[in-house]
Design an enzyme around this catalytic site. Structure first.
Site, short mmCIF file in Angstrom:
data_model
loop_
_atom_site.label_atom_id
_atom_site.label_comp_id
_atom_site.label_asym_id
_atom_site.label_seq_id
_atom_site.Cartn_x
_atom_site.Cartn_y
_atom_site.Cartn_z
N GLU B 60 41.50 25.48 39.29
CA GLU B 60 42.19 25.72 37.94
C GLU B 60 43.39 25.49 38.17
OE1 GLU B 60 40.24 28.25 39.38
OE2 GLU B 60 38.03 27.11 38.64
N HIS B 129 30.50 34.33 33.58
CA HIS B 129 29.79 32.79 33.16
C HIS B 129 29.35 32.97 31.53
CE1 HIS B 129 29.00 32.72 37.16
NE2 HIS B 129 29.04 31.61 37.29
#
Lengths: 352, 324
Positions: B60, B129
């Site tokens: 990321e 998540h």
């Protein structure tokens, strides 16, 4: 000594720039000790690694610097007065006094603004190189780092992206043996930094970073390779930080002065001067004239830069966004109506 | 007008802008051939090719770092962070680099990057998540933060974000990615950032919500028409449309803020502070925060964590009944 591929004129220009950076750094460290600037990060001992690499680049190439590559800006034509205004953080600074000294940047010479967090510029440099490739430009990106940065995740991320996308980027590592007080042996167990490039699928070479010609030739090969579509390279320049990490550091607390002395004998400026002398294109007279001229130029630039006023107070709120949101408009009004506390003078910042 | 969901609306906006502006590139994990794990970039790789729809290595910080460099160089990158829970490896690049670049360079360098990322829970995704980290980015000067609740707004806001000159964190409420359906105009239209939507007018109390929890708030106020609630869909979380909030609270005198993220130092707290500064004499009750709890997002007990319609309704009834 083999005949260098570098042209004589370039060699002479490089030498003059290296001496200029040395003279400038010496003057600025003196100013710091006098309490006239708050902080300074000198390049002393690393002039070859910084300037013999940057001189390879074309004006349209980009530099993503770390702490010790500011000197590439004057080399690439950036005027001395606004350069020094950055150190004073005043209204003559193109970056408006926003960062601490030795974080110079200017779009006019494609020197990108650097944050102080180590290695963060590297993935950005690769992104710029990817963009150049996507746009079909011939631009090469020079991504500078120190030995300490090779321990950061961003270094590995950047090397990996560069290899995968064959980005036209050259990583130039100034291995100066010390990340503040931590030696390179505590940054990596690899036999070199250069060898790390192998794992990412592109070449890495290690050169004598105090030999300007060796740096030039290695970076020249890497830049040519990147420009012709051959992808990234890593050039490790083995050099030495002769001075402190910055004006806030005392290296006698963690390293042996004998080690410093040994490296002083390998001064990059003296090594290059030896070459020029041997080639018969530089004399003691030339040297004296150059030093006198540079000192007078640097002193004149310091005198002009030092007297400029601070940036206007209200500029505090500019450039956070492209336009001023209501929050900042309100806060600016509140600040302008509030009692002021003057900026501490550099003596206070410098702890004098 | 065709009926679309939020994923289709996002996909539509990306395609429109990529056709219009050759500088726009998409990058991230699985965004290329696969079209994204939620399918938001489906079909873009086929239409625009691998130079503009870029499957990146799994990192990321690299995705955002590379996007910053691309934007500096003149592209308009749209990185996707697959789940907002995965944004933290890139936190330094976003907070210290992306957000501060314009400022620290005195306006010489800018990086108009639009980071798309699915947010929020209620999808049985557990700790990693499900999070709603908007407050961390709102707290960072230099960023704009957007969170639409429906496909019409998602498309118009994303097109505005892509055409702006500042970095934007574009948070997509994945709990209602497909569940929120509505009419979406074909072709090009924009909705300006920083303007909220009055979803329901009323005089009894004001409710502010955004993203997936907007639908819970809507369910609550629809069940209790006697509360005469005015429901505001924030859409842009920062900069806040404070004028519209103040107008509503001066009319109703009572305010509840629904926020999925943990309570402490959340956006609801900032809204409450701003409103009491401006509406002190209009307020008839303490401002009420109806939020997630100050715990990591749970797996099994997620419905106890989330401020769902029944808890919102209970809070609104108490707010309505409050007598000083």
């Amino acid at each position: 000594m083999h005949a260098p591929a570098i042209q004589r004129d370039t060699l002479l220009r490089l030498y003059r720039e290296m001496v200029r950076l040395r003279v400038l750094d010496e003057r600025m460290m003196t100013l710091q000790r006098q309490g006239r600037v708050g902080f300074y990060g000198a390049c002393t001992g690393q002039e070859a690694a910084t300037l013999a690499s940057a001189i390879v680049l074309e004006p349209s190439d980009w530099i993503f610097p770390a702490l010790r590559e500011s000197g590439a800006m004057p080399l690439r034509g950036f005027p001395m007065v606004p350069y020094l205004c950055q150190v004073f953080g005043n209204s003559g600074d193109e970056t408006k006094g926003r960062q601490m000294p030795s974080h110079m940047a200017s779009r006019s010479v494609n020197q990108v603004s650097w944050g102080s967090c180590i290695g963060t510029q590297l993935p950005q440099a690769v992104g710029a190189a990817m963009a150049a490739k996507i746009k079909g430009d011939r631009t090469v990106i020079a991504a500078y780092l120190g030995d300490g940065a090779t321990s950061e995740g961003d270094f590995h991320v950047a090397m990996n992206f560069a290899g995968v996308f064959k980005a036209p980027v050259v990583f130039i590592c100034q291995n100066n043996h010390w990340a503040i007080s931590v030696p390179t042996s505590k940054q990596t167990a690899s036999e070199s930094i250069a060898i790390k490039a192998q794992a990412y699928g592109f070449p890495g070479v290690k050169v004598d970073g105090n030999d300007a010609v060796a740096v030039y030739e290695a970076v020249r090969a890497a830049v040519d390779r990147a420009r012709s579509g051959g992808g990234p390279s890593l050039v490790e320049c083995e050099t030495y930080r002769i001075g402190a990490h910055s004006s806030s550091d005392d290296p006698t607390r963690y390293r042996d002065e004998r080690e410093v002395e040994a490296w002083r004998k390998r001064d990059p400026i003296e090594i290059l001067r030896g070459r020029l002398n041997a080639m018969g294109i530089w004399s003691a007279l030339d040297e004296d004239a150059l030093r006198a001229r540079l000192l007078s130029e640097v002193n004149a630039a310091i005198a002009e830069a030092e007297q400029k006023p601070d940036p206007p107070r209200e500029s505090l709120f500019d450039d956070v966004y492209s336009t001023l949101p209501w929050t900042l408009r309100e806060q600016r009004e509140e600040m302008m109506a509030a009692p002021t506390v003057p900026r501490p003078d550099a003596k206070t910042i410098a702890g004098k | 007008m065709p009926i679309n969901n939020i994923i289709q609306a996002v996909n539509d906006a990306l395609r429109i802008e990529m056709r219009r502006d050759p500088r726009v590139v998409v990058l991230g994990e699985d965004v290329g051939k696969f079209g994204g794990v939620f399918r938001a970039t489906a079909g873009l790789y086929e239409e625009f090719g691998e130079d503009r729809v870029i499957d990146t290595p799994l990192a990321e910080a690299g995705i955002i770092g590379a996007a910053i460099g691309m934007a500096m160089y003149g592209l308009r990158p749209v990185p996707e962070i697959q789940f907002s829970d995965f944004i933290f490896p890139a936190f330094d690049q976003i907070v210290n680099e992306l957000a501060k670049l314009r400022y620290r360079s005195g306006g010489q360098y800018t990086a108009p990057v639009v980071i798309r990322t699915p947010v929020g829970g209620g999808i049985k995704g557990g700790h990693y998540h499900s999070q709603s980290p908007e407050a961390l980015f709102i707290h960072t000067p230099g960023l704009q933060v957007v969170c639409p609740s429906n496909p019409h707004d998602a498309k118009g806001l994303l097109l505005s974000a892509l055409r702006g000159d500042d970095p934007v964190l574009f948070m997509e409420p994945k709990r209602v990615y497909r569940a929120s359906k509505g009419e979406v105009p074909e072709g090009d239209y924009t909705i300006p950032l920083g303007v909220l939507r009055v979803a329901r007018e009323g005089r009894g109390l004001t409710v502010i919500a955004w993203g997936a929890m907007f639908h819970e708030a809507l369910a609550a106020v629809t069940q209790a028409p006697e509360l005469d609630a005015e429901l505001l869909d924030l859409r842009t979380l920062w900069p806040l449309d404070l004028d519209a909030i103040v107008r509503s609270v001066r009319k109703t005198g009572r305010l509840a803020i629904v926020q999925e993220a943990p309570r402490t130092c959340g956006l609801a707290a900032e809204i409450a502070a701003l409103v009491q500064e401006r509406c002190f004499t209009s307020l008839e009750a303490p401002i009420r925060r109806i939020t997630g709890w100050d715990v990591p997002f749970p797996y099994t007990l997620e419905n106890d964590y989330l401020p769902l319609a029944p808890r919102i309704l209970q809070g609104l009834r108490e707010l309505s009944a409050y007598q000083p």
